[in-house]
Design a protein around this motif. Structure first.
Motif, PDB file in Angstrom:
ATOM      1  N   SER A   1       0.810  -1.219   0.000  1.00  0.00           N
ATOM      2  CA  SER A   1       0.000   0.000   0.000  1.00  0.00           C
ATOM      3  C   SER A   1       0.844   1.269   0.000  1.00  0.00           C
ATOM      4  CB  SER A   1      -0.941   0.005   1.205  1.00  0.00           C
ATOM      5  OG  SER A   1      -1.841  -1.069   1.128  1.00  0.00           O
ATOM      6  N   HIS A   2       2.039   1.182   0.550  1.00  0.00           N
ATOM      7  CA  HIS A   2       2.944   2.338   0.626  1.00  0.00           C
ATOM      8  C   HIS A   2       4.346   1.788   0.825  1.00  0.00           C
ATOM      9  CE1 HIS A   2       4.473   6.142   2.782  1.00  0.00           C
ATOM     10  NE2 HIS A   2       4.311   6.453   1.519  1.00  0.00           N
ATOM     11  N   GLN A   3       4.980   1.385  -0.277  1.00  0.00           N
ATOM     12  CA  GLN A   3       6.248   0.669  -0.190  1.00  0.00           C
ATOM     13  C   GLN A   3       7.249   1.419   0.682  1.00  0.00           C
ATOM     14  OE1 GLN A   3       9.644   0.954  -1.401  1.00  0.00           O
ATOM     15  NE2 GLN A   3      10.052  -1.124  -0.692  1.00  0.00           N
ATOM     16  N   PHE A   4       7.841   0.675   1.605  1.00  0.00           N
ATOM     17  CA  PHE A   4       8.823   1.297   2.483  1.00  0.00           C
ATOM     18  C   PHE A   4      10.233   0.960   1.984  1.00  0.00           C
ATOM     19  CE2 PHE A   4      11.634   1.812   6.033  1.00  0.00           C
ATOM     20  CZ  PHE A   4      11.134   2.960   6.640  1.00  0.00           C
ATOM     21  N   PRO A   5      11.039   2.017   1.674  1.00  0.00           N
ATOM     22  CA  PRO A   5      10.828   3.422   1.962  1.00  0.00           C
ATOM     23  C   PRO A   5      10.418   4.290   0.763  1.00  0.00           C
ATOM     24  CG  PRO A   5      13.134   3.046   1.553  1.00  0.00           C
ATOM     25  CD  PRO A   5      12.456   1.713   1.353  1.00  0.00           C
ATOM     26  N   LEU A   6      10.281   3.712  -0.432  1.00  0.00           N
ATOM     27  CA  LEU A   6      10.111   4.524  -1.639  1.00  0.00           C
ATOM     28  C   LEU A   6       8.735   5.174  -1.736  1.00  0.00           C
ATOM     29  CD1 LEU A   6      11.895   2.224  -4.271  1.00  0.00           C
ATOM     30  CD2 LEU A   6      12.850   4.146  -2.961  1.00  0.00           C
TER      31      LEU A   6
ATOM     32  N   ASP B   1       1.151   1.974   7.608  1.00  0.00           N
ATOM     33  CA  ASP B   1       0.641   3.344   7.832  1.00  0.00           C
ATOM     34  C   ASP B   1      -0.517   3.674   6.888  1.00  0.00           C
ATOM     35  OD1 ASP B   1       1.927   3.634   5.428  1.00  0.00           O
ATOM     36  OD2 ASP B   1       3.342   5.171   6.092  1.00  0.00           O
ATOM     37  N   SER B   2      -1.360   2.682   6.639  1.00  0.00           N
ATOM     38  CA  SER B   2      -2.426   2.844   5.644  1.00  0.00           C
ATOM     39  C   SER B   2      -3.500   3.829   6.058  1.00  0.00           C
ATOM     40  CB  SER B   2      -3.068   1.479   5.365  1.00  0.00           C
ATOM     41  OG  SER B   2      -3.621   0.942   6.566  1.00  0.00           O
ATOM     42  N   GLU B   3      -3.560   4.179   7.361  1.00  0.00           N
ATOM     43  CA  GLU B   3      -4.596   5.121   7.804  1.00  0.00           C
ATOM     44  C   GLU B   3      -4.419   6.506   7.190  1.00  0.00           C
ATOM     45  OE1 GLU B   3      -3.951   2.077  11.028  1.00  0.00           O
ATOM     46  OE2 GLU B   3      -2.671   3.408   9.845  1.00  0.00           O
ATOM     47  N   PHE B   4      -3.198   6.839   6.822  1.00  0.00           N
ATOM     48  CA  PHE B   4      -2.912   8.190   6.348  1.00  0.00           C
ATOM     49  C   PHE B   4      -2.781   8.207   4.825  1.00  0.00           C
ATOM     50  CE2 PHE B   4      -0.819   7.916  10.617  1.00  0.00           C
ATOM     51  CZ  PHE B   4      -1.851   8.566  11.293  1.00  0.00           C
TER      52      PHE B   4
ATOM     53  N   SER C   1      -0.018  -2.330  12.951  1.00  0.00           N
ATOM     54  CA  SER C   1       0.214  -1.901  14.327  1.00  0.00           C
ATOM     55  C   SER C   1      -0.465  -0.554  14.545  1.00  0.00           C
ATOM     56  CB  SER C   1       1.711  -1.788  14.634  1.00  0.00           C
ATOM     57  OG  SER C   1       2.227  -0.535  14.255  1.00  0.00           O
ATOM     58  N   PHE C   2      -0.488  -0.148  15.812  1.00  0.00           N
ATOM     59  CA  PHE C   2      -1.036   1.148  16.183  1.00  0.00           C
ATOM     60  C   PHE C   2       0.081   2.139  16.528  1.00  0.00           C
ATOM     61  CE2 PHE C   2      -4.394  -1.914  16.924  1.00  0.00           C
ATOM     62  CZ  PHE C   2      -5.487  -1.298  16.322  1.00  0.00           C
ATOM     63  N   SER C   3       1.311   1.801  16.150  1.00  0.00           N
ATOM     64  CA  SER C   3       2.450   2.647  16.490  1.00  0.00           C
ATOM     65  C   SER C   3       2.418   3.981  15.757  1.00  0.00           C
ATOM     66  CB  SER C   3       3.761   1.923  16.177  1.00  0.00           C
ATOM     67  OG  SER C   3       3.925   0.803  17.016  1.00  0.00           O
ATOM     68  N   LYS C   4       1.997   3.994  14.491  1.00  0.00           N
ATOM     69  CA  LYS C   4       1.981   5.242  13.723  1.00  0.00           C
ATOM     70  C   LYS C   4       0.732   6.056  14.006  1.00  0.00           C
ATOM     71  CE  LYS C   4       5.796   4.122  11.595  1.00  0.00           C
ATOM     72  NZ  LYS C   4       6.019   2.860  12.328  1.00  0.00           N
ATOM     73  N   VAL C   5      -0.413   5.387  14.118  1.00  0.00           N
ATOM     74  CA  VAL C   5      -1.664   6.120  14.302  1.00  0.00           C
ATOM     75  C   VAL C   5      -1.832   6.592  15.747  1.00  0.00           C
ATOM     76  CG1 VAL C   5      -3.095   4.107  14.824  1.00  0.00           C
ATOM     77  CG2 VAL C   5      -4.112   6.093  13.721  1.00  0.00           C
ATOM     78  N   LEU C   6      -1.197   5.899  16.708  1.00  0.00           N
ATOM     79  CA  LEU C   6      -1.257   6.318  18.106  1.00  0.00           C
ATOM     80  C   LEU C   6       0.158   6.635  18.597  1.00  0.00           C
ATOM     81  CD1 LEU C   6      -3.981   3.842  19.429  1.00  0.00           C
ATOM     82  CD2 LEU C   6      -4.220   6.292  18.968  1.00  0.00           C
ATOM     83  N   LEU C   7       0.820   5.655  19.242  1.00  0.00           N
ATOM     84  CA  LEU C   7       2.188   5.875  19.718  1.00  0.00           C
ATOM     85  C   LEU C   7       2.955   4.552  19.712  1.00  0.00           C
ATOM     86  CD1 LEU C   7       1.902   8.197  22.872  1.00  0.00           C
ATOM     87  CD2 LEU C   7       2.876   8.793  20.655  1.00  0.00           C
ATOM     88  N   PRO C   8       4.251   4.568  19.355  1.00  0.00           N
ATOM     89  CA  PRO C   8       5.056   3.346  19.450  1.00  0.00           C
ATOM     90  C   PRO C   8       5.141   2.808  20.874  1.00  0.00           C
ATOM     91  CG  PRO C   8       6.170   5.002  18.103  1.00  0.00           C
ATOM     92  CD  PRO C   8       4.995   5.673  18.743  1.00  0.00           C
ATOM     93  N   ALA C   9       5.058   3.708  21.874  1.00  0.00           N
ATOM     94  CA  ALA C   9       5.205   3.299  23.268  1.00  0.00           C
ATOM     95  C   ALA C   9       4.117   2.329  23.710  1.00  0.00           C
ATOM     96  CB  ALA C   9       5.193   4.526  24.176  1.00  0.00           C
ATOM     97  N   LEU C  10       2.980   2.300  23.021  1.00  0.00           N
ATOM     98  CA  LEU C  10       1.908   1.380  23.400  1.00  0.00           C
ATOM     99  C   LEU C  10       2.273  -0.065  23.105  1.00  0.00           C
ATOM    100  CD1 LEU C  10      -1.267   3.307  22.178  1.00  0.00           C
ATOM    101  CD2 LEU C  10      -0.284   3.223  24.472  1.00  0.00           C
ATOM    102  N   ARG C  11       3.141  -0.295  22.109  1.00  0.00           N
ATOM    103  CA  ARG C  11       3.549  -1.632  21.700  1.00  0.00           C
ATOM    104  C   ARG C  11       2.347  -2.538  21.467  1.00  0.00           C
ATOM    105  NH1 ARG C  11       6.418  -0.897  19.015  1.00  0.00           N
ATOM    106  NH2 ARG C  11       7.171  -3.027  18.837  1.00  0.00           N
ATOM    107  N   LEU C  12       1.434  -2.094  20.618  1.00  0.00           N
ATOM    108  CA  LEU C  12       0.260  -2.882  20.281  1.00  0.00           C
ATOM    109  C   LEU C  12       0.151  -3.018  18.764  1.00  0.00           C
ATOM    110  CD1 LEU C  12      -2.414  -1.552  22.812  1.00  0.00           C
ATOM    111  CD2 LEU C  12      -1.404  -3.840  22.730  1.00  0.00           C
ATOM    112  N   GLY C  13       0.060  -4.248  18.308  1.00  0.00           N
ATOM    113  CA  GLY C  13      -0.111  -4.520  16.896  1.00  0.00           C
ATOM    114  C   GLY C  13      -1.016  -5.714  16.725  1.00  0.00           C
ATOM    115  N   PHE C  14      -1.128  -6.195  15.504  1.00  0.00           N
ATOM    116  CA  PHE C  14      -2.025  -7.318  15.259  1.00  0.00           C
ATOM    117  C   PHE C  14      -1.556  -8.115  14.049  1.00  0.00           C
ATOM    118  CE2 PHE C  14      -3.671  -3.445  13.325  1.00  0.00           C
ATOM    119  CZ  PHE C  14      -3.803  -3.808  11.989  1.00  0.00           C
ATOM    120  N   LEU C  15      -2.048  -9.334  13.997  1.00  0.00           N
ATOM    121  CA  LEU C  15      -1.762 -10.250  12.902  1.00  0.00           C
ATOM    122  C   LEU C  15      -3.066 -10.939  12.526  1.00  0.00           C
ATOM    123  CD1 LEU C  15       0.096 -12.026  11.089  1.00  0.00           C
ATOM    124  CD2 LEU C  15       0.516 -13.444  13.113  1.00  0.00           C
TER     125      LEU C  15
END
Length: 476
Positions: free
Chosen positions: A253-258, A287-290, A314-328
């Protein structure tokens, strides 16, 4: 303080207590101002007489390492540490060694303080985080009635799994039930669980080139053979995939880093390849939310009809990396094993934060937060794009990107030299930028900058670019 003293000899108990405490003071384990246990209490713990402990304390006071403050107790007194500290006691001989792969991987990056004009990648703006709302949600989760004394399901908080499944269905068109979702410590742990379950040492993993270094290092640490596959204007070049790859890691959806979006034709070709080769596709939708424009393409997971795509976020970009919450999101054929891998790794992620996030999603607070932050990041995206075109039109080519928290620009001439020189000069001028070449596994075929805008406000973007431009003129 629960203070341990080794009393292995029957004689000279006071001397053993004295030497044990003295060593802890000098190597810094007992620090200036810390209170030691009362002599009666320490004697009871050690099973010796109070007089023995008192003698040891008196010797320490005579050396100036301990001071009595009357009824307040006895406290460690400021003293320089012995050189080498606790490590000085290490005995020579054969030492344990890590597996060779760990010596070959790059060391973890040292945290760098934020610069005045910070264009580094991967940082959301912490000032946009709804701290007050989150604090109230966490307070509710920490009530005694809400906290269970038992260990929980390794797959995650049931309400959060349901909330994530609904959220992905609405925002990304991912068709998933709560049973398909496993909550993780960010996307990195999701990748680790996939690797543990699917990869044996020597198995091939294809990755985009350039690509995401933490994912590459993780697969290598598991003993996988990581193979870089070029990325062009349509995304990953499927025709270059190795025949023996067991898995393919992509950011379509947004190739990292290009920042490139994988074309529909490439998506279909990748899924067809995975089906023919009996391989899996790991889709990182980081980071598909943005998304600020263009028509959003369906996820690989949404296109998959053979159950070969594992969807990671993960929710690191939309919220904060400090939360350490993601999903699979995983197919049924792998769910039992992934849940088991999570259990043997760390049992489960922190439950109060999971419960708070479930409520945050269900009340619509996440959707409102995304709309708010998307507007802010879109302004920064526009300002940075326009600024690069204005200040660096003769030097940099801006790669098209309509999503995420960063842009990529490549040097049109003098690539390797300019990238190295200007990146160093930029940091000296208080401008944080990242070299594109650091994202290549092999020899870089492009040189430029990857410029994030999560950590720099709209007002600072122009001045940051002006400083970069002035450093460019210095080299001429």
């Amino acid at each position: 303080m629960d203070l341990h003293v080794d009393l292995t000899e029957r004689r000279d108990l006071a001397g053993q207590v004295y030497r044990g405490l003295r060593a802890r003071v000098l190597d810094g384990r007992l620090r200036d101002g810390e209170q030691v246990p009362p002599s009666r209490e320490l004697a009871r713990r050690l099973g010796i007489s109070r007089n023995t402990v008192s003698v040891a304390y008196e010797w320490l006071m005579a050396e100036g390492l301990l001071v009595s403050r009357g009824r307040a107790g006895s406290f460690i007194q400021n003293t320089p540490r012995e050189r080498g500290g606790a490590r000085a006691r290490a005995t020579p001989g054969v030492k344990p060694r890590p597996r060779a792969v760990w010596s070959e991987l790059p060391a973890p990056p040292v945290p760098v303080p934020q610069t005045p004009y910070d264009f580094r990648v991967g940082y959301p703006d912490a000032s946009l985080f709804p701290f007050d709302a989150w604090r109230r949600l966490m307070a509710r989760q920490w009530r005694a009635s809400a906290v269970s004394p038992a260990y929980a399901d390794p797959a995650g908080h049931p309400e959060l799994r349901e909330a994530v499944a609904r959220h992905l269905g609405v925002s990304r068109g991912v068709s998933a039930e709560a049973s398909d979702v496993l909550i993780t410590h960010g996307a990195q742990q999701a990748l680790d669980l996939v690797g543990r379950v699917l990869l044996a040492p020597g198995d091939g993993v294809a990755m985009e080139e350039p690509g995401y270094p933490p994912a590459r290092a993780l697969f290598q640490s598991l003993g996988a053979k990581v193979v870089p596959v070029p990325v062009d204007a349509e995304g990953l070049d499927v025709s270059r995939l190795p025949d023996d790859a067991r898995a393919v890691y992509v950011t379509p959806s947004h190739q990292f880093p290009l920042g490139i979006v994988m074309s529909p034709a490439r998506r279909k070709a990748l899924l067809d390849w995975a089906r023919r080769r009996d391989a899996v596709v790991i889709e990182d939708d980081y980071d598909s939310e943005f998304r600020f424009g263009g028509r959003p393409l369906e996820t690989l997971h949404g296109l998959d009809r053979s159950g070969r795509v594992l969807y990671v976020g993960s929710f690191s970009k939309v919220l904060l990396p400090a939360l350490r919450l993601g999903f699979l999101v995983a197919p049924p054929s792998l769910q039992r094993e992934l849940r088991l891998a999570k259990q043997v790794t760390d049992w489960h992620s922190q439950l109060p934060a999971q419960g708070a996030l479930a409520r945050f999603i269900d009340t619509g607070a996440l959707a409102r937060h995304v709309r708010k932050t998307r507007r802010e990041y879109e302004q920064r995206h526009t300002r940075l794009s326009e600024g690069l075109a204005r200040h660096f039109a003769d030097t940099l080519e801006l790669l098209p990107s309509v999503a995420g928290l960063h842009l990529c620009a490549t040097f049109t001439r003098g690539g390797a030299r300019l990238e190295k020189e200007l990146t160093q000069k930029a940091h000296a001028a208080g401008v944080g930028v990242e070299s594109l070449s650091r994202y290549f596994m092999g020899a870089p075929t492009r040189h430029g900058w990857v410029l994030g805008y999560g950590g720099v406000t709209v007002e600072r973007i122009d001045e940051g670019l002006r400083r970069l431009r002035s450093r460019l003129h210095e080299g001429r």
